[in-house]
Motif scaffolding. Structure first.
Motif, PDB file in Angstrom:
ATOM      1  N   THR A  72      17.076  56.584 -53.032  1.00 58.84           N
ATOM      2  CA  THR A  72      17.459  55.237 -52.589  1.00 58.84           C
ATOM      3  C   THR A  72      18.815  54.867 -53.187  1.00 58.84           C
ATOM      4  N   GLY A  73      19.716  55.850 -53.179  1.00 60.24           N
ATOM      5  CA  GLY A  73      21.052  55.639 -53.705  1.00 60.24           C
ATOM      6  C   GLY A  73      21.362  56.424 -54.960  1.00 60.24           C
ATOM      7  N   GLN A  74      20.381  57.133 -55.514  1.00 62.18           N
ATOM      8  CA  GLN A  74      20.600  57.919 -56.728  1.00 62.18           C
ATOM      9  C   GLN A  74      21.472  59.136 -56.416  1.00 62.18           C
ATOM     10  N   SER A  75      22.374  59.441 -57.364  1.00 65.45           N
ATOM     11  CA  SER A  75      23.213  60.635 -57.283  1.00 65.45           C
ATOM     12  C   SER A  75      22.951  61.485 -58.528  1.00 65.45           C
ATOM     13  N   LEU A  76      23.456  62.706 -58.538  1.00 64.29           N
ATOM     14  CA  LEU A  76      23.315  63.538 -59.734  1.00 64.29           C
ATOM     15  C   LEU A  76      24.005  62.889 -60.935  1.00 64.29           C
ATOM     16  N   LEU A 130       6.195  59.433 -78.170  1.00 62.85           N
ATOM     17  CA  LEU A 130       7.599  59.307 -77.768  1.00 62.85           C
ATOM     18  C   LEU A 130       8.147  60.633 -77.248  1.00 62.85           C
ATOM     19  N   VAL A 131       7.829  61.718 -77.931  1.00 62.61           N
ATOM     20  CA  VAL A 131       8.282  63.044 -77.486  1.00 62.61           C
ATOM     21  C   VAL A 131       7.706  63.350 -76.106  1.00 62.61           C
ATOM     22  N   GLU A 132       6.430  63.109 -75.936  1.00 60.21           N
ATOM     23  CA  GLU A 132       5.801  63.365 -74.641  1.00 60.21           C
ATOM     24  C   GLU A 132       6.385  62.456 -73.547  1.00 60.21           C
ATOM     25  N   HIS A 133       6.674  61.213 -73.882  1.00 59.64           N
ATOM     26  CA  HIS A 133       7.281  60.313 -72.903  1.00 59.64           C
ATOM     27  C   HIS A 133       8.651  60.835 -72.480  1.00 59.64           C
ATOM     28  N   ILE A 134       9.445  61.283 -73.439  1.00 57.64           N
ATOM     29  CA  ILE A 134      10.746  61.871 -73.107  1.00 57.64           C
ATOM     30  C   ILE A 134      10.549  63.083 -72.205  1.00 57.64           C
ATOM     31  N   ARG A 135       9.607  63.944 -72.538  1.00 55.37           N
ATOM     32  CA  ARG A 135       9.350  65.146 -71.739  1.00 55.37           C
ATOM     33  C   ARG A 135       8.950  64.795 -70.315  1.00 55.37           C
ATOM     34  N   ILE A 136       7.985  63.900 -70.190  1.00 55.95           N
ATOM     35  CA  ILE A 136       7.460  63.536 -68.867  1.00 55.95           C
ATOM     36  C   ILE A 136       8.532  62.859 -68.020  1.00 55.95           C
ATOM     37  N   ALA A 137       9.222  61.891 -68.592  1.00 55.19           N
ATOM     38  CA  ALA A 137      10.237  61.155 -67.825  1.00 55.19           C
ATOM     39  C   ALA A 137      11.391  62.065 -67.431  1.00 55.19           C
ATOM     40  N   GLN A 138      11.846  62.881 -68.372  1.00 52.55           N
ATOM     41  CA  GLN A 138      12.957  63.778 -68.062  1.00 52.55           C
ATOM     42  C   GLN A 138      12.558  64.784 -66.981  1.00 52.55           C
ATOM     43  N   GLN A 139      11.351  65.348 -67.096  1.00 52.46           N
ATOM     44  CA  GLN A 139      10.887  66.289 -66.079  1.00 52.46           C
ATOM     45  C   GLN A 139      10.834  65.613 -64.707  1.00 52.46           C
ATOM     46  N   ASP A 140      10.382  64.379 -64.669  1.00 48.31           N
ATOM     47  CA  ASP A 140      10.320  63.636 -63.418  1.00 48.31           C
ATOM     48  C   ASP A 140      11.722  63.450 -62.829  1.00 48.31           C
ATOM     49  N   ILE A 141      12.681  63.107 -63.660  1.00 52.04           N
ATOM     50  CA  ILE A 141      14.059  62.911 -63.193  1.00 52.04           C
ATOM     51  C   ILE A 141      14.641  64.228 -62.677  1.00 52.04           C
ATOM     52  N   VAL A 142      14.429  65.310 -63.420  1.00 52.69           N
ATOM     53  CA  VAL A 142      14.959  66.619 -63.007  1.00 52.69           C
ATOM     54  C   VAL A 142      14.289  67.073 -61.712  1.00 52.69           C
ATOM     55  N   ASP A 143      12.965  66.944 -61.635  1.00 47.95           N
ATOM     56  CA  ASP A 143      12.252  67.319 -60.406  1.00 47.95           C
ATOM     57  C   ASP A 143      12.770  66.519 -59.217  1.00 47.95           C
ATOM     58  N   PHE A 144      12.924  65.201 -59.398  1.00 53.83           N
ATOM     59  CA  PHE A 144      13.438  64.342 -58.334  1.00 53.83           C
ATOM     60  C   PHE A 144      14.843  64.765 -57.922  1.00 53.83           C
ATOM     61  N   SER A 145      15.683  65.086 -58.892  1.00 52.89           N
ATOM     62  CA  SER A 145      17.067  65.466 -58.602  1.00 52.89           C
ATOM     63  C   SER A 145      17.150  66.791 -57.859  1.00 52.89           C
ATOM     64  N   ALA A 146      16.186  67.663 -58.084  1.00 53.56           N
ATOM     65  CA  ALA A 146      16.215  69.007 -57.504  1.00 53.56           C
ATOM     66  C   ALA A 146      15.595  69.089 -56.116  1.00 53.56           C
ATOM     67  N   SER A 147      14.676  68.176 -55.790  1.00 56.59           N
ATOM     68  CA  SER A 147      13.915  68.375 -54.559  1.00 56.59           C
ATOM     69  C   SER A 147      13.311  67.077 -54.028  1.00 56.59           C
ATOM     70  N   ALA A 148      13.304  66.986 -52.715  1.00 57.31           N
ATOM     71  CA  ALA A 148      12.643  65.859 -52.055  1.00 57.31           C
ATOM     72  C   ALA A 148      11.135  65.960 -52.190  1.00 57.31           C
ATOM     73  N   ASP A 149      10.643  67.128 -52.532  1.00 61.79           N
ATOM     74  CA  ASP A 149       9.203  67.370 -52.604  1.00 61.79           C
ATOM     75  C   ASP A 149       8.613  67.159 -53.989  1.00 61.79           C
ATOM     76  N   SER A 150       9.351  66.515 -54.887  1.00 62.59           N
ATOM     77  CA  SER A 150       8.828  66.318 -56.233  1.00 62.59           C
ATOM     78  C   SER A 150       7.670  65.324 -56.200  1.00 62.59           C
ATOM     79  N   PRO A 151       6.679  65.533 -57.064  1.00 67.07           N
ATOM     80  CA  PRO A 151       5.522  64.620 -57.086  1.00 67.07           C
ATOM     81  C   PRO A 151       5.933  63.239 -57.585  1.00 67.07           C
ATOM     82  N   SER A 152       5.244  62.236 -57.119  1.00 65.34           N
ATOM     83  CA  SER A 152       5.506  60.873 -57.569  1.00 65.34           C
ATOM     84  C   SER A 152       4.587  60.524 -58.725  1.00 65.34           C
ATOM     85  N   LEU A 153       5.160  59.947 -59.758  1.00 71.73           N
ATOM     86  CA  LEU A 153       4.376  59.497 -60.898  1.00 71.73           C
ATOM     87  C   LEU A 153       4.243  57.979 -60.838  1.00 71.73           C
TER      88      LEU A 153
END
Length: 160
Positions: free
Chosen positions: A127-131, A52-75
């Protein structure tokens, strides 16, 4: 929205992400967990607290990376968002994960506080996401899995 209203909204979003307000914070949910219980999967639950901790870490990092840059990796869902069960997790791995969760929250906080970023405008690469939406997604997702951590700890007889 004037600057004072924006600051109030940003402060509320940060508080929701970090503290939870109406529920246990993530930090409190893992505080004092005995190391030997990190990888135990309680009866009738699908995941250990570590997963659960790792899932929170991975998902949150993905959201932050996506929010910061168009170049974030896709999971790929769900495989890239969940780790397999394991017998043991070192203190170093555990602490690294907890520090990464906090660091990513701070990275996201910086995005929210940067007035050049509009909270409501959709991110050009999304696709419509905002900060604002991503802040609520982090808070909601983390709260859901934090509650699961508390339930697991109760089942493992390691909660207050």
């Amino acid at each position: 929205m004037d600057n004072s209203q924006r600051k109030k909204l940003v402060d509320e979003l940060i508080g929701l992400i970090e503290k939870g307000n109406a529920h246990v914070s993530f930090k409190d949910s893992v505080d004092g967990l005995p190391p030997e219980l990190r990888t135990v999967i309680p009866e009738n639950l699908p995941y250990s607290i570590w997963q659960l901790v790792e899932h929170i870490r991975i998902a949150q990092q993905d959201i932050v990376d996506f929010s910061a840059s168009a170049d974030s990796p896709s999971l790929a869902w769900p495989d890239d968002y969940w780790v397999e069960p394991t017998e043991q997790i070192s203190d170093e791995e555990w602490n690294h994960s907890l520090k990464q969760i906090e660091a990513d929250q701070q990275r996201f906080q910086a995005l929210l506080e940067d007035e050049k970023h509009d909270l409501f405008t959709p991110l050009p690469w999304g696709t419509g996401q905002s900060l604002l939406r991503e802040a609520m997604l982090i808070a909601d997702h983390n709260a859901y899995h934090t509650a699961e951590i508390v339930v697991a700890r109760r089942l493992l007889k390691s909660w207050k």
